[in-house]
Design an enzyme around this catalytic site. Structure first.
Site, PDB file in Angstrom:
ATOM      1  N   SER A 204       0.829  -1.195   0.000  1.00 56.10           N
ATOM      2  CA  SER A 204       0.000   0.000   0.000  1.00 56.10           C
ATOM      3  C   SER A 204       0.869   1.252   0.000  1.00 56.10           C
ATOM      4  O   SER A 204       1.645   1.463  -0.925  1.00 56.10           O
ATOM      5  CB  SER A 204      -0.966  -0.032   1.193  1.00 56.10           C
ATOM      6  OG  SER A 204      -1.962   0.957   1.089  1.00 56.10           O
ATOM      7  N   ASP A 330     -10.064  -3.269  -5.788  1.00 56.41           N
ATOM      8  CA  ASP A 330      -9.470  -2.661  -4.601  1.00 56.41           C
ATOM      9  C   ASP A 330     -10.130  -1.307  -4.322  1.00 56.41           C
ATOM     10  O   ASP A 330     -10.054  -0.396  -5.148  1.00 56.41           O
ATOM     11  CB  ASP A 330      -7.971  -2.463  -4.841  1.00 56.41           C
ATOM     12  CG  ASP A 330      -7.223  -1.973  -3.597  1.00 56.41           C
ATOM     13  OD1 ASP A 330      -7.864  -1.450  -2.677  1.00 56.41           O
ATOM     14  OD2 ASP A 330      -5.986  -2.122  -3.570  1.00 56.41           O
ATOM     15  N   HIS A 359      -8.088  -5.008  -0.990  1.00 59.52           N
ATOM     16  CA  HIS A 359      -6.865  -4.295  -0.621  1.00 59.52           C
ATOM     17  C   HIS A 359      -6.060  -5.118   0.381  1.00 59.52           C
ATOM     18  O   HIS A 359      -6.524  -5.404   1.489  1.00 59.52           O
ATOM     19  CB  HIS A 359      -7.222  -2.938  -0.013  1.00 59.52           C
ATOM     20  CG  HIS A 359      -6.043  -2.036   0.190  1.00 59.52           C
ATOM     21  ND1 HIS A 359      -5.361  -1.457  -0.853  1.00 59.52           N
ATOM     22  CD2 HIS A 359      -5.401  -1.629   1.314  1.00 59.52           C
ATOM     23  CE1 HIS A 359      -4.376  -0.706  -0.390  1.00 59.52           C
ATOM     24  NE2 HIS A 359      -4.370  -0.813   0.926  1.00 59.52           N
TER      25      HIS A 359
END
Length: 405
Positions: A204, A330, A359
């Site tokens: 991320s 996502d 995610h």
């Protein structure tokens, strides 16, 4: 004797409402929908890089089979956060001082028992960057560390200032566009183990920082390769997606609360440069960035910061091999922001896109508590990088030997 219409429909209704009939129909529908969701991920890269991945990372050609009862990216993301197991990893913590008087926390897994690489000085090392408010105790970090450790590699988790258990010594934290702390950490690792190949892995926001670092340093990064999971490619578009009503309720406010809690924890130091009481009233990531990040790092606006932080606009400057994993559903990283056209033009970057996965989730199986798709991909790629470095450089058209920082 013929049945009347009323009797016929009554018999049909009594059949379809029986418990076993409902169960059979439900299971059948679930399996049919699951079958439609089982697809091969789309691999976007050069032909040579693709050939390398097909040979050394066979998971890229396998069908990704998401957990059948977990529909959609949001549910995958939420369920993974609650269900994922936490394997036991024993860390050795190290605090390193920076040139500005701050400190960075590193959690090491030295792997002295490695039989594949018994010599510590040459044992390959994986440098891991967690997500926005993450640390070395996150389930996805623990599982990734385990995948690397069982293959004999050394691991080190890089913590952003103030997000480990260390004290914040200076009124400076971190942002997605700033790579100076990562550069310092890489240099520190290379000083300790100059003959050890080093790979960077980011999740991320950790992936954003890693890609920005690779773009900034290019051949001087000190890394053999990079690996990212669920990177928000365009931070502005990611923020817009996170402000959709349901995403705001499920994710945005929770992350903003975590950021505010960290600022409040370091109130004594940070109140020298920001109005802490005003900052901790932020109810979204954008509000937090407007009140804290942009001010701390000298940006005129969030738009300027988000543009500077977005790796999609810098990816063409990278030179080392990079494999990126993203899911099309996502909620943090919308599919329309994926830099597909740019990746197609680059010989050193591969983007693997699954239709489902959410995610940092990519859950598989009925009871998805252990390693899943992203952990298997991570393990295979890391092993391929360290065991076939020359083949990888050739596949990515890297002619010269990379210069270590």
């Amino acid at each position: 004797m013929f049945l009347c219409h009323w009797e016929f429909w009554r018999i049909c209704w009594s059949c379809v409402t029986r418990p076993y009939t409902v169960l059979v129909c439900s299971v059948t529908a679930t399996l049919l929908m699951w079958g439609r969701k089982c697809q091969r991920p789309a691999l976007v890269c050069s032909e040579a890089f693709g050939t390398f991945l097909y040979k050394h990372c066979p998971v890229v050609v396998e069908h990704f089979r998401p957990t059948p009862w977990c529909w959609g990216g949001r549910l995958q993301t939420l369920a993974n956060a609650f269900l994922k197991s936490r394997p036991t990893i024993n860390y050795r913590n190290e605090l390193i001082r920076t040139v500005d008087g701050g400190q960075i926390s590193l959690d090491w897994v030295d792997n002295h028992s490695s039989t594949a690489y018994p010599e510590s000085s040459t044992r390959p090392t994986v440098l891991f960057l967690p997500g926005l408010t993450g640390n070395s105790r996150q389930p996805y970090v623990l599982h990734a560390i385990r995948q690397a450790a069982i293959r004999g590699f050394r691991c080190v988790v890089f913590h952003y200032r103030g997000f480990g258990e260390e004290e914040l010594l200076t009124p400076v934290t971190y942002c997605a566009a700033s790579t100076s702390d990562l550069e310092y950490a890489v240099q520190h690792v290379k000083r300790l183990f100059p003959n050890s190949p080093l790979l960077g892995a980011g999740v991320s926001m950790g992936g954003i920082i890693l890609l920005n670092y690779l773009a900034n340093k290019q051949a001087d990064s000190g890394l053999e390769a990079g690996f990212t999971i669920s990177v928000p490619w365009d931070v502005q578009k990611s923020c817009d997606s996170m402000e959709e009503p349901l995403n705001m309720l499920l994710f945005n406010r929770h992350l903003a609360r975590g950021l505010c809690e960290t600022v409040n924890r370091h109130r004594d130091v940070l109140q020298k440069v920001v109005d802490v009481d005003y900052v901790i009233k932020a109810r979204s990531i954008r509000e937090f960035d407007e009140r804290f990040t942009t001010h701390l790092f000298g940006y005129e606006s969030c738009a300027e910061y988000y543009r500077d932080a977005s790796p999609a606009f810098k990816l063409h400057n990278t030179t080392v091999p990079i494999l990126c994993l993203n899911a099309a559903d996502d909620p943090f990283s919308p599919q329309h922001a994926f830099p597909l056209d740019m990746v197609k033009q680059l010989s050193n970057v591969a983007l693997l896109v699954t239709a489902y996965g959410g995610h940092i989730a990519f859950m598989q199986g009925l009871f998805p508590r252990r390693e899943g798709y992203m952990e298997h991909l991570f393990g295979q790629f890391v092993q391929a990088v360290f065991e076939h470095p020359e083949d990888l450089k050739e596949a990515c058209s890297i002619k010269e030997v990379l210069i270590n920082s």
